[in-house]
Write a protein that holds these residues in place. Structure first.
Motif, PDB file in Angstrom:
ATOM      1  N   LEU A 101      33.279  38.713  11.392  1.00 52.30           N
ATOM      2  CA  LEU A 101      33.487  37.873  10.209  1.00 52.30           C
ATOM      3  C   LEU A 101      34.974  37.623   9.955  1.00 52.30           C
ATOM      4  O   LEU A 101      35.368  36.509   9.610  1.00 52.30           O
ATOM      5  N   SER A 102      35.805  38.645  10.133  1.00 52.07           N
ATOM      6  CA  SER A 102      37.255  38.475   9.946  1.00 52.07           C
ATOM      7  C   SER A 102      37.799  37.450  10.929  1.00 52.07           C
ATOM      8  O   SER A 102      38.591  36.577  10.564  1.00 52.07           O
ATOM      9  N   LYS A 103      37.371  37.563  12.180  1.00 50.65           N
ATOM     10  CA  LYS A 103      37.816  36.650  13.235  1.00 50.65           C
ATOM     11  C   LYS A 103      37.427  35.204  12.915  1.00 50.65           C
ATOM     12  O   LYS A 103      38.099  34.265  13.334  1.00 50.65           O
ATOM     13  N   ASN A 104      36.360  35.029  12.144  1.00 49.50           N
ATOM     14  CA  ASN A 104      35.856  33.694  11.833  1.00 49.50           C
ATOM     15  C   ASN A 104      36.183  33.238  10.407  1.00 49.50           C
ATOM     16  O   ASN A 104      35.559  32.320   9.879  1.00 49.50           O
ATOM     17  N   GLY A 105      37.189  33.872   9.793  1.00 46.38           N
ATOM     18  CA  GLY A 105      37.732  33.376   8.534  1.00 46.38           C
ATOM     19  C   GLY A 105      36.998  33.769   7.269  1.00 46.38           C
ATOM     20  O   GLY A 105      37.256  33.203   6.209  1.00 46.38           O
ATOM     21  N   PHE A 106      36.113  34.746   7.333  1.00 47.24           N
ATOM     22  CA  PHE A 106      35.399  35.199   6.141  1.00 47.24           C
ATOM     23  C   PHE A 106      36.211  36.263   5.419  1.00 47.24           C
ATOM     24  O   PHE A 106      36.968  37.020   6.031  1.00 47.24           O
ATOM     25  N   THR A 107      36.047  36.317   4.105  1.00 47.03           N
ATOM     26  CA  THR A 107      36.626  37.374   3.289  1.00 47.03           C
ATOM     27  C   THR A 107      35.527  38.394   3.038  1.00 47.03           C
ATOM     28  O   THR A 107      34.399  38.021   2.704  1.00 47.03           O
ATOM     29  N   ILE A 108      35.862  39.679   3.176  1.00 47.97           N
ATOM     30  CA  ILE A 108      34.842  40.723   3.164  1.00 47.97           C
ATOM     31  C   ILE A 108      35.159  41.766   2.100  1.00 47.97           C
ATOM     32  O   ILE A 108      36.306  42.163   1.915  1.00 47.97           O
ATOM     33  N   LYS A 109      34.117  42.191   1.402  1.00 45.72           N
ATOM     34  CA  LYS A 109      34.182  43.368   0.534  1.00 45.72           C
ATOM     35  C   LYS A 109      33.070  44.313   0.971  1.00 45.72           C
ATOM     36  O   LYS A 109      32.074  43.890   1.568  1.00 45.72           O
ATOM     37  N   HIS A 110      33.261  45.586   0.660  1.00 50.09           N
ATOM     38  CA  HIS A 110      32.306  46.614   1.064  1.00 50.09           C
ATOM     39  C   HIS A 110      31.784  47.393  -0.132  1.00 50.09           C
ATOM     40  O   HIS A 110      32.494  47.548  -1.126  1.00 50.09           O
ATOM     41  N   ALA A 123      21.071  62.252  10.534  1.00 49.14           N
ATOM     42  CA  ALA A 123      21.539  60.888  10.257  1.00 49.14           C
ATOM     43  C   ALA A 123      22.912  60.973   9.607  1.00 49.14           C
ATOM     44  O   ALA A 123      23.030  61.058   8.390  1.00 49.14           O
ATOM     45  N   GLU A 124      23.942  60.974  10.431  1.00 49.90           N
ATOM     46  CA  GLU A 124      25.297  61.151   9.923  1.00 49.90           C
ATOM     47  C   GLU A 124      26.017  59.837   9.660  1.00 49.90           C
ATOM     48  O   GLU A 124      27.124  59.829   9.162  1.00 49.90           O
ATOM     49  N   GLY A 125      25.388  58.715  10.009  1.00 51.67           N
ATOM     50  CA  GLY A 125      25.938  57.416   9.639  1.00 51.67           C
ATOM     51  C   GLY A 125      26.783  56.729  10.686  1.00 51.67           C
ATOM     52  O   GLY A 125      27.342  55.658  10.424  1.00 51.67           O
ATOM     53  N   ASN A 126      26.909  57.297  11.861  1.00 58.50           N
ATOM     54  CA  ASN A 126      27.781  56.708  12.878  1.00 58.50           C
ATOM     55  C   ASN A 126      27.271  55.364  13.383  1.00 58.50           C
ATOM     56  O   ASN A 126      28.054  54.436  13.582  1.00 58.50           O
ATOM     57  N   LEU A 127      25.969  55.251  13.596  1.00 58.71           N
ATOM     58  CA  LEU A 127      25.417  53.985  14.070  1.00 58.71           C
ATOM     59  C   LEU A 127      25.587  52.891  13.014  1.00 58.71           C
ATOM     60  O   LEU A 127      25.972  51.762  13.328  1.00 58.71           O
ATOM     61  N   THR A 128      25.345  53.224  11.765  1.00 59.91           N
ATOM     62  CA  THR A 128      25.556  52.270  10.673  1.00 59.91           C
ATOM     63  C   THR A 128      27.009  51.796  10.662  1.00 59.91           C
ATOM     64  O   THR A 128      27.281  50.605  10.529  1.00 59.91           O
ATOM     65  N   LYS A 129      27.947  52.728  10.824  1.00 52.76           N
ATOM     66  CA  LYS A 129      29.375  52.363  10.856  1.00 52.76           C
ATOM     67  C   LYS A 129      29.690  51.446  12.028  1.00 52.76           C
ATOM     68  O   LYS A 129      30.493  50.520  11.898  1.00 52.76           O
ATOM     69  N   ASP A 130      29.059  51.703  13.180  1.00 55.01           N
ATOM     70  CA  ASP A 130      29.288  50.830  14.334  1.00 55.01           C
ATOM     71  C   ASP A 130      28.896  49.391  14.018  1.00 55.01           C
ATOM     72  O   ASP A 130      29.615  48.449  14.372  1.00 55.01           O
ATOM     73  N   TYR A 131      27.770  49.214  13.345  1.00 57.60           N
ATOM     74  CA  TYR A 131      27.319  47.859  13.008  1.00 57.60           C
ATOM     75  C   TYR A 131      28.207  47.229  11.937  1.00 57.60           C
ATOM     76  O   TYR A 131      28.523  46.043  12.006  1.00 57.60           O
ATOM     77  N   ILE A 132      28.629  48.005  10.972  1.00 63.16           N
ATOM     78  CA  ILE A 132      29.521  47.472   9.939  1.00 63.16           C
ATOM     79  C   ILE A 132      30.861  47.083  10.550  1.00 63.16           C
ATOM     80  O   ILE A 132      31.421  46.032  10.227  1.00 63.16           O
ATOM     81  N   ASN A 133      31.375  47.909  11.452  1.00 65.54           N
ATOM     82  CA  ASN A 133      32.634  47.576  12.124  1.00 65.54           C
ATOM     83  C   ASN A 133      32.501  46.288  12.935  1.00 65.54           C
ATOM     84  O   ASN A 133      33.415  45.458  12.945  1.00 65.54           O
ATOM     85  N   LYS A 134      31.377  46.107  13.614  1.00 59.58           N
ATOM     86  CA  LYS A 134      31.152  44.880  14.397  1.00 59.58           C
ATOM     87  C   LYS A 134      31.082  43.676  13.461  1.00 59.58           C
ATOM     88  O   LYS A 134      31.657  42.617  13.754  1.00 59.58           O
ATOM     89  N   ALA A 135      30.386  43.803  12.333  1.00 59.50           N
ATOM     90  CA  ALA A 135      30.314  42.704  11.365  1.00 59.50           C
ATOM     91  C   ALA A 135      31.698  42.382  10.819  1.00 59.50           C
ATOM     92  O   ALA A 135      32.070  41.208  10.708  1.00 59.50           O
ATOM     93  N   ASP A 136      32.491  43.405  10.491  1.00 63.51           N
ATOM     94  CA  ASP A 136      33.868  43.202  10.016  1.00 63.51           C
ATOM     95  C   ASP A 136      34.684  42.418  11.030  1.00 63.51           C
ATOM     96  O   ASP A 136      35.369  41.450  10.690  1.00 63.51           O
ATOM     97  N   GLU A 137      34.626  42.867  12.265  1.00 63.31           N
ATOM     98  CA  GLU A 137      35.398  42.236  13.331  1.00 63.31           C
ATOM     99  C   GLU A 137      35.001  40.768  13.500  1.00 63.31           C
ATOM    100  O   GLU A 137      35.845  39.874  13.536  1.00 63.31           O
TER     101      GLU A 137
END
Length: 196
Positions: free
Chosen positions: A33-42, A17-31
């Protein structure tokens, strides 16, 4: 209400479990939410973090997305440690004021002392087990739904007053035939339903 805290609850295990799938989902959420005007922290549970800064992120957030792999039917232990530290440190300020009960008012019930009543949370889970194990009396989870099988995590957020959004999950991640593009599209549809 446009502030989103995305929690990366992955815990690293080499070759497993190296975290790549988790990163894919976080990247999709970032993309999305950013596109829809949300401010994001991690926040990332598998890295060093300052507990007080994390509590401040929870105070700031209107929404929390908790993205994690299910290890041994629950949170990875570093994710559980993070929750214990942040939710406990936030007591009286951000997370909860007490368990809700009152010696002077018997109508106040256990679990009603949350301070996160203006916040919503979403669980986004990665699983090795197939979806057929849920809502199936003959399945491994003995008829439990996905949300019922993740009861403890839901109740932790609900104890603090946060409201549940639709849970997302991806399954059979080790079988080798995972169509990630299709799954990320399904994830985006759940995000749209919950955030727009």
């Amino acid at each position: 209400m446009k502030n989103v805290l995305i929690l990366n609850g992955h815990q690293y295990y080499k070759d497993i479990a190296e975290g790549n799938l988790t990163k894919d989902y976080i990247n999709k959420a970032d993309e999305f939410l950013s596109k829809n005007g949300f401010t994001i922290k991690h926040s990332t549970v598998d890295k060093d973090y300052d507990i007080n800064e994390e509590v401040e992120k929870f105070a700031w957030a209107d929404y929390i997305i908790f993205q994690y792999p299910v290890y041994w039917m629950t949170l990875p232990w570093k994710a559980k440690k993070y929750v214990d530290e942040i939710f406990s440190t936030g007591a009286g300020k951000v997370t909860y004021a007490g368990d809700g009960r009152s010696r002077n008012d018997a109508s106040k019930k256990y679990g009603s002392g949350g301070l996160m009543n203006d916040k919503k949370y979403m669980l986004s889970l990665t699983y090795n087990c197939p979806t057929s194990e849920f809502d199936n009396k003959d399945g491994f989870f003995e008829g439990l739904s996905l949300d019922e099988a993740n009861y403890a995590v839901h109740k932790t957020f609900q104890f603090c007053g946060a409201k549940q959004l639709e849970t997302y999950s991806v399954h059979d991640i080790f079988k080798g035939d995972l169509n990630l593009d299709l799954e990320l599209d399904r994830f985006e549809k759940v995000l749209a339903k919950s955030f727009l």
